[in-house]
Design a protein around this motif. Structure first.
Motif, PDB file in Angstrom:
ATOM      1  N   PRO A  38       0.789  -1.157   0.135  1.00  0.00           N
ATOM      2  CA  PRO A  38      -0.016  -0.098  -0.012  1.00  0.00           C
ATOM      3  C   PRO A  38       0.802   1.044   0.075  1.00  0.00           C
ATOM      4  O   PRO A  38       1.838   1.397   0.860  1.00  0.00           O
ATOM      5  N   PRO A  56      -0.443   5.025  -0.826  1.00  0.00           N
ATOM      6  CA  PRO A  56      -1.158   6.011  -1.861  1.00  0.00           C
ATOM      7  C   PRO A  56      -0.357   7.257  -2.590  1.00  0.00           C
ATOM      8  O   PRO A  56       0.575   7.673  -2.017  1.00  0.00           O
ATOM      9  N   GLU A 105      -3.182   3.243  -5.249  1.00  0.00           N
ATOM     10  CA  GLU A 105      -3.308   3.117  -3.828  1.00  0.00           C
ATOM     11  C   GLU A 105      -2.010   2.090  -3.428  1.00  0.00           C
ATOM     12  O   GLU A 105      -1.659   1.971  -2.311  1.00  0.00           O
TER      13      GLU A 105
END
Length: 291
Positions: free
Chosen positions: A68, A70, A75
């Motif tokens: 992950p 962003p 994302e």
């Protein structure tokens, strides 16, 4: 020590410093921004611009790509890496634009398919990133192109550099001293490594700077760096991991200006009295002013 020809320029001792504007990934995936940065490099008087080329699925593991993170493209870390990669149409546009504005361009390929991809554009040189210096297979693959090689040596020991030089061979090889932190601390730039590397390897040595300022990159040129590379950006506050360690348009222009002024000032080392000094001598010296 022999020089290395890159494009129509000779790099090495006694030659003008070859200034490389590293665009890298500071284009943020935007081809128009990339062309603006190329224009900045041209206006500053740089000799070349450089990009990075990666095959994302080869360079990064599935786990790294799925992490992950962003970012403007999505994302995950994979979304980011793919978003920052230029493809066929982008590089065709870069190639055409650089020919139009008459500036060299080349890349750091991080994997073998990226070398194959860039070969179609007949760029004048390949750059080995510091992260790739220990990748023997990639070094050998790049060498098979027959192009000159510029190899960065950040985060590397002399033993690792020795081995890379053995793999690459010294013909048409330029080494680059660098410290691989972004931005780099001044006390860790270790510029005296430049003349030491010249003596140790007997090949031209350049400098890739990641510091925030300008004087130390000028000093690198004065210490014998045959080329100086600095990241460039339109604004150091822009989004992106390399922007803070980059020079803005005014900064890269000042760097080129100062390197050229230093080159004018080196002279031949023979102490002499210049004709313009004679009136000053006659005016200011009480003894020994006769000419």
């Amino acid at each position: 020590m022999s020089t290395v020809k890159v494009g129509n320029k000779q790099l090495g001792v006694g030659q003008p410093c070859y200034v490389i504007a590293e665009i890298g990934i500071n284009h943020n995936g935007d081809i128009d921004l990339a062309k603006r940065l190329i224009s900045v490099a041209v206006a500053a008087g740089c000799d070349a611009v450089k990009f990075q080329k990666r095959t994302v699925e080869i360079v990064y593991t599935e786990k790294e790509l799925a992490t992950p993170r962003p970012n403007p493209f999505g994302e995950t870390n994979g979304d980011l890496k793919r978003g920052l990669e230029f493809g066929q149409e982008d590089y065709e546009e870069i190639d055409n634009f650089c020919k139009q504005v008459k500036i060299d361009w080349f890349v750091s390929p991080w994997d073998e398919p990226s070398v194959d991809f860039i070969q179609q554009f007949d760029t004048p040189v390949y750059k080995v990133a510091s992260a790739s210096l220990t990748d023997d297979n990639l070094l050998k693959y790049i060498r098979k192109t027959g192009k000159p090689v510029i190899a960065s040596t950040g985060m590397s020991t002399y033993a690792e550099i020795d081995h890379a030089v053995e793999v690459l061979g010294k013909e048409n090889l330029i080494l680059m001293h660098t410290t691989s932190t972004y931005p780099a601390k001044y006390e860790q730039l270790n510029l005296h490594a430049i003349p030491n590397m010249i003596q140790r390897y007997g090949v031209p040595v350049g400098y890739s700077g990641h510091e925030t300022g300008i004087p130390t990159s000028v000093a690198a040129s004065a210490l014998g760096a045959c080329c100086v590379e600095r990241h460039i950006t339109m604004d150091r506050a822009m989004w992106g991991s390399d922007q803070a360690a980059s020079l803005e348009p005014n900064g890269i222009s000042r760097l080129v200006r100062d390197i050229r002024l230093c080159e004018q000032s080196y002279g031949d080392g023979i102490k002499r009295v210049y004709e313009e000094e004679i009136p000053v001598m006659k005016k200011l010296r009480r003894v020994g002013a006769a000419v």
